[in-house]
Design a protein around this motif. Sequence first.
Motif, short mmCIF file in Angstrom:
data_model
loop_
_atom_site.label_atom_id
_atom_site.label_comp_id
_atom_site.label_asym_id
_atom_site.label_seq_id
_atom_site.Cartn_x
_atom_site.Cartn_y
_atom_site.Cartn_z
N GLU A 190 -6.49 -2.48 -6.15
CA GLU A 190 -5.15 -3.24 -5.62
C GLU A 190 -5.22 -4.70 -6.04
OE1 GLU A 190 -4.73 -2.00 -1.68
OE2 GLU A 190 -2.71 -2.54 -1.92
N HIS B 45 5.99 -2.11 -3.84
CA HIS B 45 5.77 -0.93 -3.09
C HIS B 45 6.05 0.15 -3.56
CE1 HIS B 45 4.74 -2.77 1.22
NE2 HIS B 45 4.51 -3.93 0.20
N CYS C 270 3.45 3.20 -4.60
CA CYS C 270 3.65 4.34 -3.96
C CYS C 270 3.89 5.72 -4.54
CB CYS C 270 4.89 4.20 -2.98
SG CYS C 270 4.74 3.24 -1.52
N PHE D 68 1.16 8.39 -4.51
CA PHE D 68 1.02 9.08 -3.28
C PHE D 68 2.01 10.15 -3.06
CE2 PHE D 68 -1.21 5.10 -2.95
CZ PHE D 68 -2.20 5.56 -2.18
N LEU E 176 3.95 10.42 2.83
CA LEU E 176 2.86 9.74 2.65
C LEU E 176 3.24 8.34 2.04
CD1 LEU E 176 0.19 10.91 2.97
CD2 LEU E 176 0.32 11.61 0.61
N VAL F 74 1.91 4.56 3.20
CA VAL F 74 1.10 3.78 2.46
C VAL F 74 1.80 2.39 2.23
CG1 VAL F 74 0.28 3.56 0.11
CG2 VAL F 74 0.03 5.56 1.35
N SER F 75 3.07 2.32 2.06
CA SER F 75 3.79 1.17 2.07
C SER F 75 3.79 0.42 3.38
CB SER F 75 5.24 1.50 1.84
OG SER F 75 6.06 0.37 1.94
N ASP G 186 1.53 0.05 5.89
CA ASP G 186 0.25 -0.51 5.93
C ASP G 186 -0.32 -1.48 4.86
OD1 ASP G 186 -2.07 1.83 6.23
OD2 ASP G 186 -1.24 1.04 4.58
N ASP G 187 0.32 -1.57 3.86
CA ASP G 187 -0.09 -2.36 2.66
C ASP G 187 -0.27 -3.70 2.93
OD1 ASP G 187 -1.01 -2.65 -0.30
OD2 ASP G 187 0.81 -4.24 -0.13
N SER H 37 1.85 6.09 12.69
CA SER H 37 1.07 6.83 11.69
C SER H 37 0.73 8.26 11.90
CB SER H 37 -0.26 5.86 11.16
OG SER H 37 0.35 4.65 10.75
#
Lengths: 369, 268
Positions: B117, B147, B151, B154, B203, B207-208, B210-211, B253
């Motif tokens: 990342e 983002h 993403c 996922f 999903l 993921v977005s 908590d990035d 979440s």
Amino acid sequence: MGRAGSGERRSAIEAIGVSKVFGNGDDAVRALDNVDVTIRENEFFTLLGPSGCGKTTLLRLIAGFDFPTEGEIRLYGEDIAPLPPFKRPVNTVFQNYALFPHMTVAQNIGFGLEMLGKPKAEIDARISEMLKLVRMEELRNRRTSQISGGQQQRVALARALAPRPKVLLLDEPLSALDFKLRKDMQIELKRLQHETGITFIFVTHDQEEALTMSDRIAVMSKGHILQIGSPRDIYDRPAERFVANFIGDTNFLEGQVKEVHGSKARIALNAGAEVEAGISEGANPQGNVTIVVRPEHAAIQARPGADALKGTIENIVYFGTDTHFHIKLASGPHFIVRQQNRHGAGEEFKTGMPVGVEIGQNAAQVLKD
Amino acid sequence: MVSSRTFSVKRQTGFGTIALLCFVLLYVPIATLVAYSFNAGPSIAIWEGFSWRWYIAAWNNQQIVETSVRSFVIASIAAVVATTAATMAALATTRTRPYRGLNFIYGFINQPLMVPEIVTGIALLIFFAIVKIWTGYTGLGYLIVAHTAFCIPFAYLPIRARLENMDLTLERAAADLYATPWMTFRKVTLPLLWPGIIAGLMLAFVVSLDDVVITELVKSGGQDTLPTYMLGQLRRVVTPEINAISSVFLLISIVIVTLFFFLNRKQT
């Protein structure tokens, strides 16, 4: 039945010189090799053969899921080979039914008409009519996941029949059903075909299914059609060894052609007797030939007559309705005789007994190969 | 019953201990975090009684509200765009005969799962710096684009899984019943694909949401999202306020993942 003897009927489907090759180069597989077949309007036509014989490929070419490598497929005289499936007035009943799981029974049945842009009232009326035809009125608004396998089968049939296809294709539709249900559906299919008057093309590997349901059967092997005929033709007068072997039990006997007259030949069997045997259309038997005799077309005799084949009983297998006698002929080959178990009949025979085998009138047929 | 002679990892010495240790390490810190979010005192380590005080404090904290809204805006737009792209990618990679290079394409689509990342983040930082000079635009668009990009895999994976499990004869049956390719897609493929699309959407959203790494590198001044704001707070005075935000975050979440689980179960 009024349909029998109505003379020449129009042809619904004609396959002309159809070949289908999958893959290319060394991996190429010829699934169909120059197949010609004419399927008449209004008939129950069966494509019969073992898996890999090309029967499903031929069905897929007619449905439009695949396109022939060579040849033409005509629907009432018009070449449909290049048309995509949604432009062909032909519907399919799939082996796994392929019902739309997110729709109700009624929505499944109405799908084809909806896609054809029919008015809603007409679609609803047709759905009711179809549900009545397959005797499922009370399940109209059920999800397809909430009905049994046999009911799913009926919905699949109703869905394919609803748009009034010119030809209905059935791809081993009964193979997923249990024995009892399969028997019922065989009768049901025959009734539906009779009531709707639609041409049915039925694919199966089950010889009994083919014999009980079909007007005509095409026996296929390795991409070729070996013989086309009525169930009786195919069973009683098989033209080739494969056909005789694939359908029912068969005895093969070797012999010499003595004389040919019309559609009959007199054969001197190596086993020591002479029989009259039928000749397949277009065949010209000479010299050494093989004849076939069905086990139930021969009789076992405790005191053999003059023109009987002589042998000894090797094994007796009791089947309830009938008994199979495995006989070793004096000349070498084995021969099976099937005899119906009438009360008390057959009890006098014991293993090791010398017996005679009498081949019935019109029981033998000369093979082409 | 399993025969006693078959190998069972459960019967190996120490299996129970190791399993217990794993669960303790996974859940005790989280449980502690949630517990102290209800602390009446100002410490994250000394318990002084139960109170909602820090939840109320967080609710009244203008910065938390602002960064939360920003996080949700970015996550919503990125998830929708990424899922749309992923749906098209999944259709293109499953509704076709297998061809040479298909595995390469899978790898290509799933690149964000494999490239570290921090590398993606720095690459985007440099790339967007150039774009900023060219265009002068400094808005939220950069974060949304970044983002969206990470993403996509996922969202792609559950949609592709759903498509691969779908019976192809259904689409053939639709074509047989006079449906054009477009109508087949609309009436059969898409309705059956929905659970996969929703799963992918959720999903991607999580993921977005908590990035940190990529956001931290790409954001301009005043574009903190909730996670980067929380990270910033940790460098100053730490109060149970941070526990309270984390707990709410956790709750959201859990809700989304639970929905994801039930949607996935419905497919089978």
